[in-house]
Structures are given as structure tokens and as C-alpha cells.
Enzyme design. Sequence first.
Site, PDB file in Angstrom:
ATOM      1  N   HIS A 235       0.861  -1.184   0.000  1.00 30.87           N
ATOM      2  CA  HIS A 235       0.000   0.000   0.000  1.00 30.87           C
ATOM      3  C   HIS A 235       0.897   1.233   0.000  1.00 30.87           C
ATOM      4  O   HIS A 235       1.821   1.326   0.813  1.00 30.87           O
ATOM      5  CB  HIS A 235      -0.906   0.008   1.231  1.00 30.87           C
ATOM      6  CG  HIS A 235      -2.056   0.950   1.108  1.00 30.87           C
ATOM      7  ND1 HIS A 235      -1.906   2.309   1.168  1.00 30.87           N
ATOM      8  CD2 HIS A 235      -3.382   0.734   0.904  1.00 30.87           C
ATOM      9  CE1 HIS A 235      -3.089   2.886   1.025  1.00 30.87           C
ATOM     10  NE2 HIS A 235      -3.999   1.950   0.860  1.00 30.87           N
ATOM     11  N   ARG A 284      -1.849   1.222  -7.532  1.00 33.58           N
ATOM     12  CA  ARG A 284      -1.030   1.205  -6.322  1.00 33.58           C
ATOM     13  C   ARG A 284       0.426   0.841  -6.576  1.00 33.58           C
ATOM     14  O   ARG A 284       1.329   1.374  -5.938  1.00 33.58           O
ATOM     15  CB  ARG A 284      -1.636   0.232  -5.309  1.00 33.58           C
ATOM     16  CG  ARG A 284      -2.912   0.757  -4.697  1.00 33.58           C
ATOM     17  CD  ARG A 284      -3.529  -0.253  -3.747  1.00 33.58           C
ATOM     18  NE  ARG A 284      -4.677   0.337  -3.074  1.00 33.58           N
ATOM     19  CZ  ARG A 284      -5.437  -0.311  -2.208  1.00 33.58           C
ATOM     20  NH1 ARG A 284      -5.178  -1.576  -1.931  1.00 33.58           N
ATOM     21  NH2 ARG A 284      -6.460   0.273  -1.628  1.00 33.58           N
ATOM     22  N   HIS A 343       0.717  -5.074   2.138  1.00 38.17           N
ATOM     23  CA  HIS A 343      -0.716  -4.875   2.318  1.00 38.17           C
ATOM     24  C   HIS A 343      -1.581  -6.024   1.822  1.00 38.17           C
ATOM     25  O   HIS A 343      -2.500  -6.455   2.519  1.00 38.17           O
ATOM     26  CB  HIS A 343      -1.124  -3.586   1.591  1.00 38.17           C
ATOM     27  CG  HIS A 343      -2.567  -3.217   1.736  1.00 38.17           C
ATOM     28  ND1 HIS A 343      -3.164  -3.022   2.968  1.00 38.17           N
ATOM     29  CD2 HIS A 343      -3.532  -3.002   0.815  1.00 38.17           C
ATOM     30  CE1 HIS A 343      -4.436  -2.703   2.790  1.00 38.17           C
ATOM     31  NE2 HIS A 343      -4.693  -2.701   1.501  1.00 38.17           N
ATOM     32  N   ARG A 378      -3.810  -5.787  -7.660  1.00 37.09           N
ATOM     33  CA  ARG A 378      -5.230  -5.638  -7.327  1.00 37.09           C
ATOM     34  C   ARG A 378      -5.680  -4.193  -7.475  1.00 37.09           C
ATOM     35  O   ARG A 378      -5.028  -3.267  -6.997  1.00 37.09           O
ATOM     36  CB  ARG A 378      -5.465  -6.089  -5.877  1.00 37.09           C
ATOM     37  CG  ARG A 378      -6.885  -5.849  -5.390  1.00 37.09           C
ATOM     38  CD  ARG A 378      -7.041  -6.332  -3.963  1.00 37.09           C
ATOM     39  NE  ARG A 378      -6.281  -5.541  -3.027  1.00 37.09           N
ATOM     40  CZ  ARG A 378      -6.785  -4.556  -2.271  1.00 37.09           C
ATOM     41  NH1 ARG A 378      -8.054  -4.229  -2.367  1.00 37.09           N
ATOM     42  NH2 ARG A 378      -6.022  -3.916  -1.412  1.00 37.09           N
TER      43      ARG A 378
END
Length: 525
Positions: A235, A284, A343, A378
Site C-alpha cells: 500500500h 497502487r 498490504h 489488485r
Amino acid sequence: MRAGPAWRDVADVVVIGTGVAGLAAALAAHRRGRRVVLLNKADGRFGVTATHYAQGGIAVVLPDSNDSIDEHVADTLAAGAGLCDPDAVYSIVADGFRAITELVGEGARFDEKAPGRWALTREGGHSRRRIVHAGGDATGAEVQRALDHAAALLDIRTSHVAVRVLQDDSAVTGVLVLSPDGLGVISAPSVILATGGLGHLYSATTNPDGSTGDGIALALWAGVTVSDLEFIQFHPTMLYAGGRGGGRRPLISEAVRGEGAILLDRQGRSITAGVHPMGDLAPRDVVAAAIDTRMKATGDPCVYLDARGIEGFESRFPTVTASCRAAGIDPIRQPIPVIPGAHYSCGGVTTDVYGRTDLPGLFAAGEVARTGMHGANRLASNSLLEGLVVGGRAGKAAAAHAATAGPSRATWPEPLVHTAPQRGELQRAMSQEASVVRNADGLRWLSAMLDGPVRSVASRRDFEDVALALAARAVVAAALARTESRGCHHRAECLDATPDQARSMMIRLADDPNTVSAEALAAVG
């Protein structure tokens, strides 16, 4: 290991884990008349899960919006960097509104912009505002609350650690469980892994204490493959804690950037200018890599997220505000110091979109599973979506399998000999050599140091240590085999993606319970 079980029990379906995927699965199986047992290795009845800590929200296409399933799918495929399964993505995204409506039926309440109309926000990689949220930035806590309430009458066993999936020559027969009463066996024809992620491979993570790669290890020992483990999402904005030790640290929700916060270095220069057309709302992996690059260039220990321009910040982001103030930072008046933090595991146990693995009777759902939804990276807020959809589907499929297979009788297994380094040593090594950017020399060094001494398994901590070691070996094997940079896997020797590596990496157990091997699957598409 003792000569036989200290206790025995029977069930139709055993669910390992009590986050969104585990509870959705358990409820679905229970509603189909199956006897369900949930295993929770924490002391409390439900414990603190990764679901509980999820801040941002759930990505979902609403029927009355200007959004579309095709657009959500396109954004997911773009973030996944060529490794998503398009059919899996469409299947899960298209089922999102039904799943979230069912969750509302369980009592979940989402923030509204007007009576009967959910408020929507936007996060990195999304072309539309399609993120529903609750309590400002406490969506996961609301999802967990609603599911906990719905599951209140289910058989949930606390301080029960699943240490082995049991099987005969062709199908699951149950689970070997370490409980306060000793090692026991639960016979069951269906087992669902919903154990969450592997963030505690690293010294600092946004994950709760239980995210120790348990499901990855259980699947590998059962002879099932895992895929895409090199793709660990860091993250971009975990709260920087100065010289504080390891463990879980708060994240600063991506929705903060979605509402206009900007990333700056100590000199006030933009982190993402010129890096990506979407700037601070880039996927991200792009933002995390940009932060990592800037920190290495400047030598600074962190960068800053300036949210001072967001009106009503405290009411919109109460969880973030409280976390910052607990660390002595006032986000209303000060930029927030942040760093990338471990994360989310984009890969996991290889399954279809119904949670089915290659071993009949073994299912996986949630972060522990690799459905093809996330690919190499993701898309923000797709995780709760996948957990709800695939968790519910896995529960239905497990119930159907149990009804067809009938009762099982698990036999006492032969013991496994486990090896593992000390946890702190493993975490420091992984943080140094397998973090945001990796290289071949560091990964080869990791392969050697992860051997470790022989370890017994007499407690939850013991089991987590050996599970972490095996999960680390799988991550390192996959990262070594992928000699390109793609999604959230960055190799210093090759900063670009290589077309002939647009394929998933399959990891399986080799010739003993502590050794893995990597093999590239057929190219995607």
C-alpha cells in the site's frame, strides 16, 4: 506428533477463517442445511481480521449509475497488467451488486448522499466513482459487524489452529487442528481456506497479527498449487511510525487521495508528476514504486500525504484522523508522513471463481485465493467485493460437495518435519530483499537463509513460524523466476514488462514439506 488424536469431531464443512470470505462461505453453507464448523485461531469469538481494518470500501457498479460492468472490468484488467483472467473478472464484477444487496439484507449500512442513495468515492485506478463506503473510512468494520451478527449462531471454535488438511488418495477428509485440548481431528468432506494474507512476512504491514500465510502452507502441504505469489501489493500510504518496531501499522486510505490529497517529498515536490497520467490516482504498484524511488534518491525515511485541502476531513475520514492523532500528527494542519507497507497478496491458492481447487473438497476464498481477479496488481476496493462474491459461492459449492460425497472419516496423518528461521530474522530479510523492488542476488540470498533449523509445532506461534517460512520460500521462488517488472513485482535488473512473461507462475511443493518449485503456466490470452 502424538500417536493419535486427543479429540475427534465431525462436520460437513469446515471453514478456516472468520473474515469476509470465511463468514460469507459459512453462512452460505449453513443456509443449505450443512453442519458448519468455523475455526478461528484467535482467542476471541471473531477476532480482528483484515476485513475489520479495510478502510476504503467496496467497488461495485450500481444499476442506476452512469457506470458499467464493462468499465469496471476494463479498469481491473488495466491494473492487473496482463495477468487477470478476463472471464473471472467479469463473473465476479457482474455479481457484485447482488452480493452487496445480500450484505445489506444482513444489516450492513453504507454511507448515503441522500436517503436511499449511497455515497460513492473514487480510488486509484478507477475511472469512475464506484466505491461504496461506511462510517467514512470504516467500511471493513461495518462489513465485519454485519457478518458477525449474521453468524452469531454458527459453531465458531476459538483458539483452534488448522495445521493440516487431511485427505485420502483423491479427496479431502478433514482437518488436523491444534486446540486448547491438544491435537484433534475434525472429519469433513469439504474444507474452505479463508485464512487471509501473508503480510507478516515483512517487519511492517497493514495486516492483523493472524496474516501469516497459513492457507498458502496448508494448500501446498495438501499438494495443491499456488499462483502469482510474487505479486505482493505494498500500500503506497502506510502511516510512517519513525523508529518504532515492526508489526501492524495503520494505513491511510486510498480514498484520501481520491478526495484530493497529494503526495509530496520533504521539499514539497510531487511524487508522481511525470510518472503516470493518473498522477496520485495511478494504480497502487505505480505509486508505491514512485515513493520507493524518491525515498532512495533523497535518503528521506518517508514522504508526505498533504490532505489539508480536503474540506470536512475529520468527518469523512474519522479512522485516519484518529490513527494520525494517536501518532502525534494532526492531518488537518500537517502533512501525513507515509511509506509503502506490505498490504495484500494478489496471488494465492489456485481456484476457479467458485473457490474450487484441484483437490476435490478443498476450496479457498478471499485473499488466500487466486481466482484470476487481480492478476499482477489488485485494483483498489476489489478485495471485499471478491471476498463477498467468491466466499458465498465457495460456501454453496462446498455444501453441494459435502452432500454428494457424504460423511468422511479422517485418519491420523504421518508427521511432517518442518524447518524455519526465527520470525524476526525472516521478516528483516524479506523486508530487505523482497520488498517493493527486488533483485536476483538478494532473492538468491533469501533462498539460502530461509532453510532454517528443524522446528516443532506445539503452539499457534510455532505453526505460524513454519507457515511463514514456507510462504516466504514460495514468494521468493516466484520472484526469482519472474525476471521482468510487472504489476506490483519490480525487478531492479529489468524495470519493464517482457511480453513472453505475460503468464502466471505456478508454485507447488517439491520433494519435501519445506521445498517448493516454480513453473510458468501458459501465456494469458
